[in-house]
Motif scaffolding. Structure first.
Motif, short mmCIF file in Angstrom:
data_model
loop_
_atom_site.label_atom_id
_atom_site.label_comp_id
_atom_site.label_asym_id
_atom_site.label_seq_id
_atom_site.Cartn_x
_atom_site.Cartn_y
_atom_site.Cartn_z
N SER A 63 43.02 -119.08 22.09
CA SER A 63 42.38 -119.68 20.92
C SER A 63 41.30 -118.77 20.35
O SER A 63 41.21 -118.56 19.13
CB SER A 63 41.78 -121.04 21.29
OG SER A 63 41.15 -121.64 20.18
N TYR A 116 41.17 -116.78 16.72
CA TYR A 116 40.01 -116.93 15.83
C TYR A 116 39.51 -115.56 15.37
O TYR A 116 39.20 -115.35 14.19
CB TYR A 116 38.90 -117.69 16.55
CG TYR A 116 37.66 -117.89 15.71
CD1 TYR A 116 37.61 -118.88 14.73
CD2 TYR A 116 36.54 -117.07 15.89
CE1 TYR A 116 36.48 -119.07 13.95
CE2 TYR A 116 35.41 -117.24 15.11
CZ TYR A 116 35.38 -118.24 14.15
OH TYR A 116 34.25 -118.41 13.38
N LYS A 163 42.88 -119.80 12.01
CA LYS A 163 42.16 -121.03 12.33
C LYS A 163 43.16 -122.12 12.70
O LYS A 163 44.05 -122.46 11.93
CB LYS A 163 41.32 -121.48 11.13
CG LYS A 163 40.45 -122.69 11.42
CD LYS A 163 39.58 -123.05 10.24
CE LYS A 163 38.71 -124.26 10.55
NZ LYS A 163 37.84 -124.63 9.40
N LEU A 164 43.00 -122.66 13.90
CA LEU A 164 43.91 -123.70 14.36
C LEU A 164 43.56 -125.03 13.69
O LEU A 164 42.38 -125.41 13.63
CB LEU A 164 43.81 -123.85 15.89
CG LEU A 164 44.22 -122.61 16.70
CD1 LEU A 164 43.96 -122.85 18.18
CD2 LEU A 164 45.68 -122.26 16.48
N PRO A 165 44.54 -125.75 13.20
CA PRO A 165 44.27 -127.02 12.50
C PRO A 165 43.86 -128.15 13.43
O PRO A 165 43.28 -129.15 12.98
CB PRO A 165 45.60 -127.33 11.82
CG PRO A 165 46.63 -126.67 12.70
CD PRO A 165 45.97 -125.41 13.19
N ALA A 166 44.14 -128.03 14.71
CA ALA A 166 43.80 -129.07 15.68
C ALA A 166 43.57 -128.44 17.04
O ALA A 166 43.92 -127.27 17.26
CB ALA A 166 44.92 -130.11 15.75
#
Length: 267
Positions: free
Chosen positions: A175, A179, A184-187
């Motif tokens: 993760s 970044y 960018k991870l949505p969840a």
């Protein structure tokens, strides 16, 4: 754009190098059938250097592109210092497997699955296994592992909890890496586990006194859940692809996991 890893030339090289280019393919890298009493599975294999070279070649292959041979390779690597003829027979089976599964290589494209085989090793240690995915148009593995837990656990839940903590660290690293790459991870990443007791411990902020010996792991996991670094979900054992990294599976279960893990068909 898509980044892909093509290892067919490397597979050709190692099969030729170890004189397995004309060998008969098999459908699994390791059998879960134990040696018969008539098999002399304790006889020492004299060409230790050859065995180590094969293990080294397979270690590199499983690390960069072939999670389906991770468990078999890691398990057989434990015998590198003093292999037996039975170990050599099994390491050649891995070579026969990769010969018949060239098309198992697919472009590598955050979700994870975690598993533990409680007390499954002869040392009474548990085996931890897991796989981390990037989910998009396709769901493909980006990291996988199979290793012995350093401590002896007293229950399946504790073994699973130890596996979860290790998988969570892998997910957090992935993760953070995404970044830094501007993704960018949505969840929060999803970690699937096939043991409900370990999930309850991971999500419960009121840790019970009976697991004081595992307090640090539990608190670490709970803190990351609070920070939304991960969420947990129960998955049926038959659908947990991390099972592939903790034990030798029978042919049917192995082929199902490989098919869903690597999005391929094995003939």
């Amino acid at each position: 754009k898509m980044i892909s890893i093509d290892v067919e030339a490397y597979v050709d090289t190692i099969l030729t190098r170890f004189e397995m280019a004309d060998s008969k393919p098999v459908s699994t890298p390791m059998t879960n059938v134990k040696p018969k009493k008539t098999d002399n599975h304790t006889e020492k294999f004299t060409n230790i250097k050859l065995y180590q070279q094969i293990v080294g070649s397979l270690m590199y292959l499983q690390l960069i592109a072939r999670p389906d041979i991770t468990f078999a390779t890691v398990k057989l690597a434990r015998a590198m210092a003093s292999p037996t003829t039975w170990d050599y027979r099994n390491i050649k089976r891995v070579l026969r497997y990769i010969k018949g599964s060239y098309d198992a290589n697919k472009p590598i494209m955050l979700q994870a699955q975690s598993d533990a085989d409680w007390g499954g090793d002869k040392t009474y240690n548990s085996t931890t296994g897991g796989v981390v995915f990037l989910s998009g148009e396709n769901t493909t593995p980006v990291e996988w592992y199979s290793k012995l837990q350093r401590c002896i656990t007293l229950s399946t839940a504790m073994a699973e909890l130890t596996a979860i903590a290790y998988t969570l660290k892998k997910v957090m690293w992935s993760s953070d890496f995404l970044y830094e790459m501007g993704v960018k991870l949505p969840a929060a990443p999803l970690i699937e586990v096939d043991n409900t007791a370990s999930i309850q411990l991971a999500e419960d902020t009121c840790t019970k006194t009976r697991i004081k010996h595992a307090m640090l792991k539990v608190r670490f996991i709970q803190e990351q859940v609070t920070k939304c670094r991960a969420v947990f979900k129960h998955v049926k054992t038959w659908a947990n692809r991390a099972d592939l990294f903790t034990k030798a599976l029978e042919k049917g279960a192995f082929e199902v996991h490989v098919k869903t893990l690597m999005q391929t068909h094995l003939d």
